[in-house]
Design a protein around this motif. Structure first.
Motif, mmCIF file in Angstrom:
data_model
loop_
_atom_site.group_PDB
_atom_site.id
_atom_site.type_symbol
_atom_site.label_atom_id
_atom_site.label_comp_id
_atom_site.label_asym_id
_atom_site.label_seq_id
_atom_site.Cartn_x
_atom_site.Cartn_y
_atom_site.Cartn_z
ATOM 1 N N SER A 103 -33.565 -3.165 -57.246
ATOM 2 C CA SER A 103 -32.422 -2.490 -57.921
ATOM 3 C C SER A 103 -31.148 -3.337 -58.426
ATOM 4 N N SER A 104 -30.870 -4.432 -57.563
ATOM 5 C CA SER A 104 -29.918 -5.224 -57.890
ATOM 6 C C SER A 104 -30.257 -6.629 -57.600
ATOM 7 N N PHE A 105 -29.747 -7.653 -58.222
ATOM 8 C CA PHE A 105 -29.998 -9.008 -57.804
ATOM 9 C C PHE A 105 -28.759 -9.938 -58.552
ATOM 10 N N GLU A 106 -27.648 -9.416 -58.380
ATOM 11 C CA GLU A 106 -26.338 -10.112 -58.747
ATOM 12 C C GLU A 106 -26.171 -11.564 -58.466
ATOM 13 N N HIS A 107 -26.413 -11.915 -57.220
ATOM 14 C CA HIS A 107 -26.048 -13.057 -56.519
ATOM 15 C C HIS A 107 -27.398 -13.979 -56.382
ATOM 16 N N LEU A 108 -28.670 -13.606 -56.662
ATOM 17 C CA LEU A 108 -29.711 -13.916 -56.309
ATOM 18 C C LEU A 108 -29.706 -15.597 -56.567
ATOM 19 N N LEU A 166 -27.636 -18.998 -39.179
ATOM 20 C CA LEU A 166 -26.174 -19.492 -39.610
ATOM 21 C C LEU A 166 -26.259 -19.823 -41.233
ATOM 22 N N GLN A 167 -27.263 -20.960 -41.417
ATOM 23 C CA GLN A 167 -27.435 -21.386 -42.575
ATOM 24 C C GLN A 167 -27.551 -20.700 -43.996
ATOM 25 N N VAL A 168 -28.378 -19.418 -43.407
ATOM 26 C CA VAL A 168 -28.403 -18.449 -44.372
ATOM 27 C C VAL A 168 -27.153 -17.620 -44.870
ATOM 28 N N VAL A 169 -26.605 -17.221 -43.741
ATOM 29 C CA VAL A 169 -25.483 -16.575 -43.804
ATOM 30 C C VAL A 169 -24.296 -17.084 -44.462
ATOM 31 N N GLU A 170 -24.209 -18.429 -44.108
ATOM 32 C CA GLU A 170 -23.208 -19.337 -44.921
ATOM 33 C C GLU A 170 -23.603 -19.339 -46.427
ATOM 34 N N LYS A 171 -24.855 -19.565 -46.783
ATOM 35 C CA LYS A 171 -25.120 -19.515 -48.048
ATOM 36 C C LYS A 171 -24.849 -18.404 -48.847
ATOM 37 N N ILE A 172 -25.014 -17.144 -48.263
ATOM 38 C CA ILE A 172 -24.752 -15.891 -48.705
ATOM 39 C C ILE A 172 -23.276 -15.710 -48.777
ATOM 40 N N ARG A 173 -22.526 -16.174 -48.002
ATOM 41 C CA ARG A 173 -21.045 -15.944 -47.978
ATOM 42 C C ARG A 173 -20.560 -16.904 -49.154
ATOM 43 N N HIS A 174 -21.192 -18.026 -49.252
ATOM 44 C CA HIS A 174 -20.590 -18.673 -50.449
ATOM 45 C C HIS A 174 -21.034 -18.189 -51.786
ATOM 46 N N ALA A 175 -22.092 -17.455 -51.890
ATOM 47 C CA ALA A 175 -22.533 -16.937 -53.351
ATOM 48 C C ALA A 175 -21.419 -15.591 -53.366
ATOM 49 N N GLN A 176 -20.902 -15.230 -52.479
ATOM 50 C CA GLN A 176 -20.009 -13.934 -52.724
ATOM 51 C C GLN A 176 -18.598 -14.520 -52.863
ATOM 52 N N VAL A 177 -18.215 -15.507 -52.166
ATOM 53 C CA VAL A 177 -16.788 -15.938 -52.115
ATOM 54 C C VAL A 177 -16.761 -17.349 -52.605
ATOM 55 N N LYS A 178 -16.816 -17.611 -53.828
ATOM 56 C CA LYS A 178 -16.950 -19.015 -54.212
ATOM 57 C C LYS A 178 -16.117 -19.888 -53.772
ATOM 58 N N ASP A 179 -14.798 -19.690 -53.718
ATOM 59 C CA ASP A 179 -13.533 -20.398 -53.287
ATOM 60 C C ASP A 179 -13.530 -20.679 -51.967
ATOM 61 N N GLU A 180 -14.195 -20.022 -51.012
ATOM 62 C CA GLU A 180 -13.967 -20.203 -49.453
ATOM 63 C C GLU A 180 -14.906 -21.226 -49.159
ATOM 64 N N PRO A 181 -14.122 -22.213 -48.225
ATOM 65 C CA PRO A 181 -15.168 -23.321 -47.437
ATOM 66 C C PRO A 181 -16.005 -22.665 -46.733
ATOM 67 N N VAL A 182 -16.964 -23.240 -46.842
ATOM 68 C CA VAL A 182 -18.367 -22.714 -45.781
ATOM 69 C C VAL A 182 -19.065 -23.971 -45.244
ATOM 70 N N MET A 183 -19.707 -23.887 -44.145
ATOM 71 C CA MET A 183 -20.371 -24.822 -43.389
ATOM 72 C C MET A 183 -21.659 -25.339 -44.093
#
Length: 391
Positions: free
Chosen positions: A226-231, A300-317
């Motif tokens: 149905s959605s793949f905005e950040h895929l 942890l790696q997957v979630v950091e990758k998802i977070r980076h996709a959603q919030v580009k300017d936020e530092p991620v590990m």
């Protein structure tokens, strides 16, 4: 060819069946991958011999799909051998009528998979599969309506190949996929899940999702398409589990709902639930030491990758930073603690109960956060002091 095609076991099976008077060839994906310059996998063999005739030729066989004409020959490595068929499901396992290689290839799904290779390296290409490989095109063999009606899963396979090979789907093939996509609702979800796993691990999953949307696959599988905005930000997926984790953010499903819908394995369910829990934490704050301890590096790696996709300017590990932080932890799991529940009973003089597991967890967290050293004496002193404060 400078190097003979096929495995030693596969070539032995073909030469033995040929010597017994049966036409036998390599077929399908292995031939396709070979022509694409890839290491062939899934070395399938097709033959004019019936399953019973194959069993008569070889002493060691296993009946894994005899109803569909497939026998595994132990040569000694297992080699799948399938009788030539006239359609996806009409050929009977012990049908004695002669069937030609051309008939078999005519009822395969796509031209790029309707390729065969003889033992001497001769390519059998009756439907311009090699040309479609050159054009990077997925096209059905013959009438798309016939091919997809034989097995609607082929609609999902076309989408999967668009990702795995980064190929385009021919216009007429795509038009019929859109027309018949509703038939996928009658296909076992386990079969669909296998195709989705492979799709996630392809070169270009985003292309597959665009095709899925254009043919209306989201009406059949709304949980995924149905959605793949950040895929594109999540790719590439290291393995299929990462793809399923990404879907948590692209759909409105919970981990449990997604796992139940697609009948994920227990291991996949656990991974998806951990990703859901970790993502909930990560959406409110950065990971702390206990998060690094409790969640696997993969989660942890997957979630950091998802977070980076959603919030580009936020530092991620990065992956490396996560691994380094984990390596610096005093312990990696509870079994490394320098005490046991029995020690707590002896030190406190109390009877066992729920309190024991609660204090083991408290001590575990104190060690992880370096509030106490991981040695029995330090733990004993800390425990006796802390428990006395609660009396």
């Amino acid at each position: 060819m400078s190097t003979p095609f096929g495995t030693v076991a596969g070539r032995h099976v073909i030469s033995t069946l040929q010597a017994a008077g049966f036409e036998t060839v390599f077929v399908g994906g292995a031939v396709r991958d070979f022509l694409l310059g890839k290491d062939p996998s899934d070395m399938d063999i097709a033959t004019s011999a019936t399953p019973q005739q194959v069993k008569n030729v070889f002493r060691r066989t296993v009946d894994i799909g005899i109803a569909h004409g497939t026998i595994v020959v132990l040569a000694p490595e297992p080699v799948e051998v399938t009788t030539f068929r006239t359609s996806a499901d009409s050929q009977q396992a012990n049908d004695k009528r002669p069937v030609s290689l051309v008939e078999d290839l005519q009822h395969r799904d796509f031209t790029i998979n309707a390729l065969a290779m003889r033992l001497d390296g001769e390519l059998v290409d009756c439907f311009n599969g090699q040309a479609d490989l050159h054009e990077c095109l997925i096209r059905t063999v013959g009438d798309p309506v016939d091919r997809f009606s034989e097995d609607p899963l082929r609609i999902m396979r076309a989408v999967r190949f668009a990702s795995v090979l980064n190929f385009d789907i021919a216009y007429d093939t795509l038009a019929v996929m859109k027309q018949l996509v509703h038939q996928l609702q009658h296909v076992a979800i386990e079969r669909i899940k296998v195709e989705i796993d492979k799709l996630f691990q392809g070169i270009n999953p985003l292309k597959a999702f665009h095709y899925s949307r254009s043919i209306g696959l989201h009406t059949v599988l709304p949980e995924l398409f149905s959605s793949f905005e950040h895929l594109d930000k999540y790719m590439p997926f290291v393995h299929a589990q990462h793809g399923w984790a990404a879907m948590l953010t692209e759909s409105e499903c919970t981990a449990a709902e997604l796992a139940n819908r697609f009948k994920l394995s227990n291991e996949e369910k656990r991974f998806l639930k951990q990703c859901e829990d970790a993502l909930r934490i990560r959406n409110s704050r950065s990971f702390d030491t206990l998060d690094i301890y409790y969640f696997s590096s993969d989660v942890l790696q997957v979630v950091e990758k998802i977070r980076h996709a959603q919030v580009k300017d936020e530092p991620v590990m990065t992956k490396e930073q996560i691994i380094q932080w984990k390596e610096r932890l005093p312990i990696q799991n509870r079994s490394e603690l320098s005490f046991t529940g029995t020690d707590l009973l002896q030190w406190s003089g109390l009877r066992g109960g729920k309190w024991t597991s609660e204090w083991i967890e408290k001590i575990e967290q104190a060690v992880v956060c370096k509030r106490i050293e991981n040695d029995a004496q330090s733990i004993k002193e800390w425990f006796l002091y802390e428990i006395s404060r609660e009396k």
